[in-house]
Scaffold this motif. Structure first.
Motif, PDB file in Angstrom:
ATOM      1  N   ARG A  40       0.816  -1.211   0.000  1.00 39.57           N
ATOM      2  CA  ARG A  40       0.000   0.000   0.000  1.00 39.57           C
ATOM      3  C   ARG A  40       0.856   1.269   0.000  1.00 39.57           C
ATOM      4  O   ARG A  40       1.995   1.268   0.470  1.00 39.57           O
ATOM      5  CB  ARG A  40      -0.912   0.022   1.233  1.00 39.57           C
ATOM      6  N   SER A  41       0.255   2.340  -0.504  1.00 38.13           N
ATOM      7  CA  SER A  41       0.933   3.634  -0.521  1.00 38.13           C
ATOM      8  C   SER A  41       0.443   4.490   0.638  1.00 38.13           C
ATOM      9  O   SER A  41      -0.705   4.379   1.081  1.00 38.13           O
ATOM     10  CB  SER A  41       0.647   4.352  -1.839  1.00 38.13           C
ATOM     11  N   ALA A  42       1.328   5.357   1.131  1.00 40.45           N
ATOM     12  CA  ALA A  42       0.976   6.232   2.244  1.00 40.45           C
ATOM     13  C   ALA A  42       1.495   7.636   1.988  1.00 40.45           C
ATOM     14  O   ALA A  42       2.479   7.840   1.274  1.00 40.45           O
ATOM     15  CB  ALA A  42       1.544   5.697   3.552  1.00 40.45           C
ATOM     16  N   LEU A  56       7.512   4.668  10.065  1.00 43.62           N
ATOM     17  CA  LEU A  56       6.465   3.808   9.504  1.00 43.62           C
ATOM     18  C   LEU A  56       6.787   3.298   8.102  1.00 43.62           C
ATOM     19  O   LEU A  56       6.061   2.447   7.573  1.00 43.62           O
ATOM     20  CB  LEU A  56       5.135   4.576   9.466  1.00 43.62           C
ATOM     21  N   LEU A  57       7.852   3.784   7.500  1.00 44.17           N
ATOM     22  CA  LEU A  57       8.195   3.386   6.135  1.00 44.17           C
ATOM     23  C   LEU A  57       8.243   1.867   5.938  1.00 44.17           C
ATOM     24  O   LEU A  57       7.753   1.357   4.910  1.00 44.17           O
ATOM     25  CB  LEU A  57       9.526   4.019   5.720  1.00 44.17           C
ATOM     26  N   SER A  62       5.248   2.315  -0.158  1.00 42.34           N
ATOM     27  CA  SER A  62       5.895   3.594  -0.414  1.00 42.34           C
ATOM     28  C   SER A  62       5.299   4.646   0.513  1.00 42.34           C
ATOM     29  O   SER A  62       4.150   4.525   0.943  1.00 42.34           O
ATOM     30  CB  SER A  62       5.698   4.033  -1.866  1.00 42.34           C
ATOM     31  N   VAL A  63       6.090   5.682   0.789  1.00 44.39           N
ATOM     32  CA  VAL A  63       5.612   6.816   1.576  1.00 44.39           C
ATOM     33  C   VAL A  63       6.011   8.106   0.865  1.00 44.39           C
ATOM     34  O   VAL A  63       7.177   8.295   0.512  1.00 44.39           O
ATOM     35  CB  VAL A  63       6.183   6.819   3.008  1.00 44.39           C
ATOM     36  N   LEU A  64       5.028   8.974   0.657  1.00 41.94           N
ATOM     37  CA  LEU A  64       5.266  10.307   0.130  1.00 41.94           C
ATOM     38  C   LEU A  64       5.181  11.293   1.288  1.00 41.94           C
ATOM     39  O   LEU A  64       4.175  11.345   1.994  1.00 41.94           O
ATOM     40  CB  LEU A  64       4.223  10.651  -0.933  1.00 41.94           C
ATOM     41  N   LEU A  85      17.178   5.474   0.673  1.00 41.36           N
ATOM     42  CA  LEU A  85      15.826   4.925   0.665  1.00 41.36           C
ATOM     43  C   LEU A  85      15.219   5.035  -0.730  1.00 41.36           C
ATOM     44  O   LEU A  85      15.297   6.082  -1.363  1.00 41.36           O
ATOM     45  CB  LEU A  85      14.953   5.679   1.678  1.00 41.36           C
ATOM     46  N   THR A  86      14.622   3.958  -1.187  1.00 39.83           N
ATOM     47  CA  THR A  86      14.074   3.924  -2.543  1.00 39.83           C
ATOM     48  C   THR A  86      12.551   3.995  -2.561  1.00 39.83           C
ATOM     49  O   THR A  86      11.961   4.218  -3.608  1.00 39.83           O
ATOM     50  CB  THR A  86      14.509   2.640  -3.272  1.00 39.83           C
ATOM     51  N   ARG A  87      11.908   3.815  -1.451  1.00 39.24           N
ATOM     52  CA  ARG A  87      10.442   3.817  -1.415  1.00 39.24           C
ATOM     53  C   ARG A  87       9.885   5.079  -0.766  1.00 39.24           C
ATOM     54  O   ARG A  87       8.727   5.120  -0.364  1.00 39.24           O
ATOM     55  CB  ARG A  87       9.941   2.567  -0.674  1.00 39.24           C
ATOM     56  N   ALA A  88      10.740   6.094  -0.663  1.00 41.17           N
ATOM     57  CA  ALA A  88      10.349   7.350  -0.034  1.00 41.17           C
ATOM     58  C   ALA A  88      10.611   8.509  -0.981  1.00 41.17           C
ATOM     59  O   ALA A  88      11.608   8.532  -1.691  1.00 41.17           O
ATOM     60  CB  ALA A  88      11.122   7.552   1.265  1.00 41.17           C
TER      61      ALA A  88
END
Length: 200
Positions: A40-42, A56-57, A62-64, A85-88
């Motif tokens: 899920r995306s956040a 929380l990452l 992913s987290v924006l 970090l690649t998902r932020a």
């Protein structure tokens, strides 16, 4: 966002030990409502220096990180780069003044943000439009505190009244609880904090 100038000025020194502690407690309170969100995306809305979102990452795909303060976003970007970090991702956005962005997420969380927002209903309405269907908005903020009086912030929130407002806007499944009480937490006053979970 209201009080942006203040946050621009303190961005470089924001990560004090007490703020780090509260961020971790807040992240734990939010985590209890997340479930399995690995795909899920956040969005960490009003993210400051990213203390909560970085905690929380690991829970999300992913987290924006969004904040109206460019200096705060610069701090987040430094942390993202330092940790590779690649998902932020971080972005400067003033949702109160700019047009509604083409952003969607499964989860939006905000910690000690709502108290700075003059028009709470308008912001909560805009955030709902940014949620995917069935998505969650999670709010951490101060309980109503009659000992706090400031022209800059709300003096906390009555959980039941906030839930009523959110129901009117269209949020469902609202549940909340007080999860922490501490000394000199809020404008130098003893205070308690709540977490609220809601769905679109």
């Amino acid at each position: 966002m209201a009080n942006t100038d203040k946050f621009e000025a303190i961005a470089g020194t924001y990560d004090a030990p007490e703020r780090i502690k509260i961020a971790r407690l807040s992240a734990d309170a939010i985590r209890a409502y997340i479930g399995d969100a690995a795909e899920r995306s956040a969005i960490d809305f009003g993210c400051g220096t990213g203390l909560v979102g970085l905690e929380l990452l690991p829970e999300f795909g992913s987290v924006l990180f969004l904040d109206s303060s460019a200096n705060m976003i610069e701090q987040v970007n430094r942390k993202i780069a330092a940790r590779s970090l690649t998902r932020a991702e971080a972005r400067c956005l003033d949702l109160e003044r700019e047009g509604l962005p083409d952003l969607r997420a499964d989860y939006i969380f905000m910690v000690q943000v709502l108290l700075h927002i003059p028009d709470v209903e308008a912001l909560l309405t805009r955030l709902r439009s940014m949620l995917n269907e069935g998505g969650h908005l999670l709010i951490v903020d101060f309980d109503k505190n009659e000992h706090v009086a400031s022209p800059l912030v709300h003096n906390g929130f009555d959980q039941a009244k906030l839930a009523d407002l959110m129901t009117k806007i269209g949020y469902t499944g609202i549940q909340s609880r007080t999860f922490y009480t501490g000394q000199r937490l809020f404008m130098g006053q003893d205070a308690s904090m709540f977490v609220l979970d809601s769905r679109k």
